[in-house]
Write a protein that holds these residues in place. Structure first.
Motif, PDB file in Angstrom:
ATOM      1  N   TYR A   1       0.815  -1.208   0.000  1.00  0.00           N
ATOM      2  CA  TYR A   1       0.000   0.000   0.000  1.00  0.00           C
ATOM      3  C   TYR A   1       0.852   1.263   0.000  1.00  0.00           C
ATOM      4  O   TYR A   1       1.949   1.300   0.556  1.00  0.00           O
ATOM      5  CB  TYR A   1      -0.843   0.076   1.279  1.00  0.00           C
ATOM      6  N   ASP A   2       0.294   2.303  -0.584  1.00  0.00           N
ATOM      7  CA  ASP A   2       0.711   3.675  -0.309  1.00  0.00           C
ATOM      8  C   ASP A   2      -0.549   4.402   0.143  1.00  0.00           C
ATOM      9  O   ASP A   2      -1.327   4.904  -0.683  1.00  0.00           O
ATOM     10  CB  ASP A   2       1.329   4.339  -1.540  1.00  0.00           C
ATOM     11  N   ASP A   3      -0.790   4.440   1.450  1.00  0.00           N
ATOM     12  CA  ASP A   3      -2.029   5.020   1.967  1.00  0.00           C
ATOM     13  C   ASP A   3      -2.121   6.513   1.670  1.00  0.00           C
ATOM     14  O   ASP A   3      -3.218   7.039   1.434  1.00  0.00           O
ATOM     15  CB  ASP A   3      -2.136   4.765   3.472  1.00  0.00           C
ATOM     16  N   ALA A   4      -0.983   7.184   1.682  1.00  0.00           N
ATOM     17  CA  ALA A   4      -1.017   8.629   1.440  1.00  0.00           C
ATOM     18  C   ALA A   4      -1.518   8.948   0.040  1.00  0.00           C
ATOM     19  O   ALA A   4      -2.160   9.976  -0.185  1.00  0.00           O
ATOM     20  CB  ALA A   4       0.372   9.221   1.650  1.00  0.00           C
ATOM     21  N   ARG A   5      -1.228   8.090  -0.912  1.00  0.00           N
ATOM     22  CA  ARG A   5      -1.659   8.313  -2.297  1.00  0.00           C
ATOM     23  C   ARG A   5      -2.881   7.484  -2.666  1.00  0.00           C
ATOM     24  O   ARG A   5      -3.312   7.495  -3.823  1.00  0.00           O
ATOM     25  CB  ARG A   5      -0.507   7.982  -3.251  1.00  0.00           C
ATOM     26  N   ASP A   6      -3.422   6.719  -1.691  1.00  0.00           N
ATOM     27  CA  ASP A   6      -4.615   5.910  -1.925  1.00  0.00           C
ATOM     28  C   ASP A   6      -4.379   4.898  -3.044  1.00  0.00           C
ATOM     29  O   ASP A   6      -5.182   4.756  -3.966  1.00  0.00           O
ATOM     30  CB  ASP A   6      -5.818   6.799  -2.259  1.00  0.00           C
ATOM     31  N   VAL A   7      -3.260   4.172  -2.946  1.00  0.00           N
ATOM     32  CA  VAL A   7      -2.895   3.192  -3.965  1.00  0.00           C
ATOM     33  C   VAL A   7      -2.562   1.864  -3.289  1.00  0.00           C
ATOM     34  O   VAL A   7      -1.877   1.817  -2.268  1.00  0.00           O
ATOM     35  CB  VAL A   7      -1.670   3.668  -4.784  1.00  0.00           C
TER      36      VAL A   7
ATOM     37  N   ARG B   1      -7.173   1.734  -6.382  1.00  0.00           N
ATOM     38  CA  ARG B   1      -7.411   2.522  -5.185  1.00  0.00           C
ATOM     39  C   ARG B   1      -7.692   1.594  -4.017  1.00  0.00           C
ATOM     40  O   ARG B   1      -8.201   0.483  -4.184  1.00  0.00           O
ATOM     41  CB  ARG B   1      -8.596   3.465  -5.401  1.00  0.00           C
TER      42      ARG B   1
ATOM     43  N   VAL C   1       3.805   4.567  -8.246  1.00  0.00           N
ATOM     44  CA  VAL C   1       3.764   5.874  -7.568  1.00  0.00           C
ATOM     45  C   VAL C   1       5.125   6.518  -7.414  1.00  0.00           C
ATOM     46  O   VAL C   1       5.209   7.650  -6.933  1.00  0.00           O
ATOM     47  CB  VAL C   1       3.076   5.760  -6.187  1.00  0.00           C
TER      48      VAL C   1
ATOM     49  N   ALA D   1       7.932   4.898  -2.111  1.00  0.00           N
ATOM     50  CA  ALA D   1       6.541   4.522  -1.831  1.00  0.00           C
ATOM     51  C   ALA D   1       6.412   3.035  -1.589  1.00  0.00           C
ATOM     52  O   ALA D   1       5.474   2.399  -2.024  1.00  0.00           O
ATOM     53  CB  ALA D   1       5.651   4.925  -2.989  1.00  0.00           C
TER      54      ALA D   1
END
Length: 241
Positions: free
Chosen positions: A49-55, A79, A228, A232
């Motif tokens: 995950y990259d929670d900050a980028r919603d990915v 997402r 991303v 990330a």
């Protein structure tokens, strides 16, 4: 790499997600032996995950079950489809994991999840959920025992002990390396606990974790970086699902 939208009918609240679990749990099949270890293909799935980028990035890696050589792999990025809620992590992962599985050029065979199946407070973790949705035989091999208890198995590789919810056996603490902390194996769908443990031992000739998990973990991290950019690389949170 496949890009995945959140399904239009995907649950958005905890109550909705639990209702889906209640509906699908009745479809789990526990009376099939599953494919024999060392035959056909076996596939690992994992997410990062990259929670900050919603990915979220998912990977599926198919191994030859006899040689453990990689024979196919696929990734998907989408997402994040649900908030972080212990016990409901499958709802964050399944859309992208399904897309990665669908992108494989060959049938996956048994699917090994980095998480839980029946070893789940509602007896319906990621491995069971994924198995019911795909119809594939699935198992969960987790790094920790979640909320369950166990007596330490003997020190040698292959030793095991019941993973218990009170007196109910929901999985096994299985020693895959002599003198190393066990992994926690549970049935997902269309297999049995002895078969799940046998597959786990066949997939761990050199390391504590299955080769399926190790390969899928590396691939999903790489897919996230490509999606991303550098910096990330965030694995999924410790599975409580």
């Amino acid at each position: 790499m496949t890009t995945v939208p959140i399904p239009a009918d995907w649950p958005t609240t905890e109550d909705e997600a639990r209702a889906v679990q209640d509906e699908l749990r009745a479809r789990v099949v526990l009376d099939e032996p599953g494919p024999p270890p060392g035959t056909g293909h076996v596939t690992g799935v994992d997410v990062a995950y990259d929670d900050a980028r919603d990915v979220v990035a998912a990977a599926a890696v198919v191994l030859d079950a006899a040689t453990l050589d990689v024979v196919a792999e696929a990734t998907a990025v989408g997402r994040i489809s649900f908030p972080y809620v212990p016990g409901l992590l499958a709802f964050r992962e399944i859309p992208t994991v399904l897309a990665a599985l669908d992108a494989l050029p060959r049938p996956p065979g048994l699917v090994v999840c980095d998480g839980y199946g029946l070893a789940h407070p509602r007896r319906f973790g990621l491995a069971s959920h994924l198995g019911v949705l795909t119809g594939l035989p699935t198992i969960g091999v987790a790094k920790n025992p979640f909320t369950f208890t166990y007596d330490a198995p003997a020190a040698e590789r292959g030793a095991s002990a019941p993973l218990l919810a009170d007196t109910e056996e929901v999985g096994r603490a299985l020693r895959t390396r002599t003198g190393v902390k066990p992994v926690f194996v549970s049935v997902g769908h269309r297999t049995t606990l002895p078969t799940a443990c046998a597959h786990t031992l066949a997939l761990t000739p050199a390391y504590r974790l299955p080769e399926t998990t190790r390969r899928a973990d590396a691939l999903c991290r790489r897919a996230l970086r490509e999606a991303v950019g550098p910096g990330a690389e965030h694995p999924a949170p410790p599975h409580q699902d």
